[in-house]
Design an enzyme around this catalytic site. Structure first.
Site, mmCIF file in Angstrom:
data_model
loop_
_atom_site.group_PDB
_atom_site.id
_atom_site.type_symbol
_atom_site.label_atom_id
_atom_site.label_comp_id
_atom_site.label_asym_id
_atom_site.label_seq_id
_atom_site.Cartn_x
_atom_site.Cartn_y
_atom_site.Cartn_z
ATOM 1 N N SER A 22 -3.892 -1.402 -1.533
ATOM 2 C CA SER A 22 -3.604 -0.202 -2.316
ATOM 3 C C SER A 22 -3.513 -0.556 -3.806
ATOM 4 O O SER A 22 -4.460 -1.122 -4.356
ATOM 5 C CB SER A 22 -2.324 0.450 -1.788
ATOM 6 O OG SER A 22 -2.169 1.745 -2.324
ATOM 7 N N ASP B 70 -9.225 8.264 4.007
ATOM 8 C CA ASP B 70 -8.432 7.803 2.867
ATOM 9 C C ASP B 70 -9.048 8.372 1.597
ATOM 10 O O ASP B 70 -10.260 8.262 1.383
ATOM 11 C CB ASP B 70 -8.459 6.264 2.830
ATOM 12 C CG ASP B 70 -7.672 5.672 1.675
ATOM 13 O OD1 ASP B 70 -6.954 6.424 0.979
ATOM 14 O OD2 ASP B 70 -7.766 4.448 1.460
ATOM 15 N N HIS C 278 -5.029 5.427 4.919
ATOM 16 C CA HIS C 278 -4.359 4.597 3.922
ATOM 17 C C HIS C 278 -3.008 4.101 4.452
ATOM 18 O O HIS C 278 -2.182 4.886 4.904
ATOM 19 C CB HIS C 278 -4.142 5.400 2.636
ATOM 20 C CG HIS C 278 -3.838 4.538 1.454
ATOM 21 N ND1 HIS C 278 -4.825 3.985 0.675
ATOM 22 C CD2 HIS C 278 -2.671 4.102 0.934
ATOM 23 C CE1 HIS C 278 -4.273 3.264 -0.282
ATOM 24 N NE2 HIS C 278 -2.962 3.310 -0.143
#
Length: 404
Positions: A189, A343, A373
């Site tokens: 991320s 995502d 995600h």
């Protein structure tokens, strides 16, 4: 006693109501995710935590970000007698080092891990399981970087700490039993953002060993276009809803949250920047198969000079590594990119993959068709919390690392 119970139930009901109000766009759990009920439950638990944090912040008990950090660290892992774990500092930066106990004195692979959390959340403790996993499965020396967090330490303190840790580790690798030519940097991320930014910053360092590889796990890489196909298709898919992405991102760089709609429209991108970046950031570069779930070209809105000036530094490659110049991209090390179908950040990874390959950089791409995600972070907690997609992603990374 009955009165006390009634008060407790009333407060809890209010907090639950707040948690649902906090996330006003309704979540959509795609049919492509096989463990839909588990994700739905996880979404409501997350909303409860977010609502509780917001409520307690408003009444002055504890700040929202501080409580969310505590929640992320609530389940400490069990001791693992197979590992030697120690806390150190690389100059001013806190790190935790993991290595298998062994009598083998050969130099090992080194993995420098930058955790996610949009620069505000996450910690060494929260990522303990993932780092232990990579250490055990690859017999690597894993270094988790405890970089400073916003808002106490404003952006780009996070990047500065990660770069400091990387430079220190490359210089002292052998002191930790690591081959300096086999150092890999990795992050998920926003940790993937930091990984990409650090790799770019190290390219012209002639005084340091070259990175062996970089691993980007569903990274955030650009803030030019928030209407790419993946943003449209997955805007309501947990864990990272479209609006949540931008709210957290703007908080990270301390930009007024009232500008969210203008950012969604692209009013923060000047005409000059739009012309420059369209060769790197465009839905035209997203393969057709990723548009079949529905995509409509977005209308173009005129930029706002005032907003463009306020948003100036979000185009810095430290924040948006996809916007680095070609001369930088061309020097990057071998790369592993993991993307998830469900995502909002999927297309950032696809666009970066294209840029790297256009410059002849070797890219190993793993796409999790059922992934969303955060799925790798959850997989590190085991079967009860984890999802099959996350377990598959971890295995793919381990296989890549074993070749380094």
């Amino acid at each position: 006693m009955e009165l006390l119970l009634a008060i407790v139930l009333t407060v809890l009901t209010a907090i639950v109501a707040i948690s649902f109000y906090y996330e006003h766009p309704k979540a959509e759990i795609p049919h492509g995710i096989s463990e839909r009920q588990k994700l739905c439950l996880l979404h409501y638990i997350m909303n409860f935590g977010l609502g509780l944090a917001k409520f307690l912040d408003k009444v002055g008990i504890i700040s929202e970000v501080r409580l969310l950090r505590v929640i992320m660290e609530t389940i400490p892992p069990l001791k693992d007698t197979r590992l030697l774990i120690k806390d150190l500092r690389f100059e001013r930066v806190e790190v935790r080092i993991y290595q298998l106990k062994t009598t083998n004195n050969n130099l090992r692979r080194g993995i420098l891990y930058f955790h996610g959390g949009v620069g505000q959340l996450g910690s060494i403790r929260a990522y303990e399981r993932m780092c232990r996993y990579f250490c055990r499965k690859t017999n690597s020396v894993v270094v988790c970087v405890g970089y400073r967090l916003a808002p106490e330490h404003p952006f780009p303190a996070q990047f500065e700490d990660c770069l400091t840790a990387a430079i220190h580790f490359l210089r002292t690798a052998q002191d930790h039993g690591v081959d300096p030519c086999r150092v890999v940097i990795c992050g998920d991320s926003s940790g993937g953002t930091l990984t990409a930014a650090v790799a770019q910053a190290l390219m012209n360092r002639r005084d340091l060993p070259k990175l062996r590889a970089q691993i980007l796990i569903y990274p955030f890489l650009q803030c030019v276009d928030f209407n790419l196909p993946s943003y449209q298709q997955n805007e309501r898919v947990p864990i990272l809803l479209k609006e949540r992405t931008l709210v957290l991102g703007l908080k990270y760089v301390n930009v007024d949250l009232g500008l969210i709609e203008e950012f969604f429209k692209g009013c923060h991108v000047s005409e000059d920047r739009r012309l420059k970046y369209q060769k790197w950031v465009s839905p035209d570069y997203i393969p057709h198969e990723f548009k079949t779930r529905g995509y409509k070209p977005s209308p173009t809105y005129l930029p706002s000079k005032e907003i463009c000036e306020m948003a100036e530094y979000v185009f810095d490659p430290v924040f948006s590594p996809l916007l680095a110049e070609d001369s930088v991209i061309a020097q990057l090390p071998e790369t592993f990119i993991l993307t998830c179908e469900f995502d909002v950040l999927r297309d950032d990874g696809l666009l970066y993959k294209k840029r790297l390959e256009d410059h002849g950089i070797k890219v190993t791409w793993c796409h999790l068709q059922e992934g969303f995600h955060g799925t790798l972070f959850l997989a590190a907690f085991g079967r009860v919390v984890g999802f099959r997609s996350g377990t598959k992603g971890l295995e793919k990374i381990v296989n890549f690392l074993r070749l380094m």
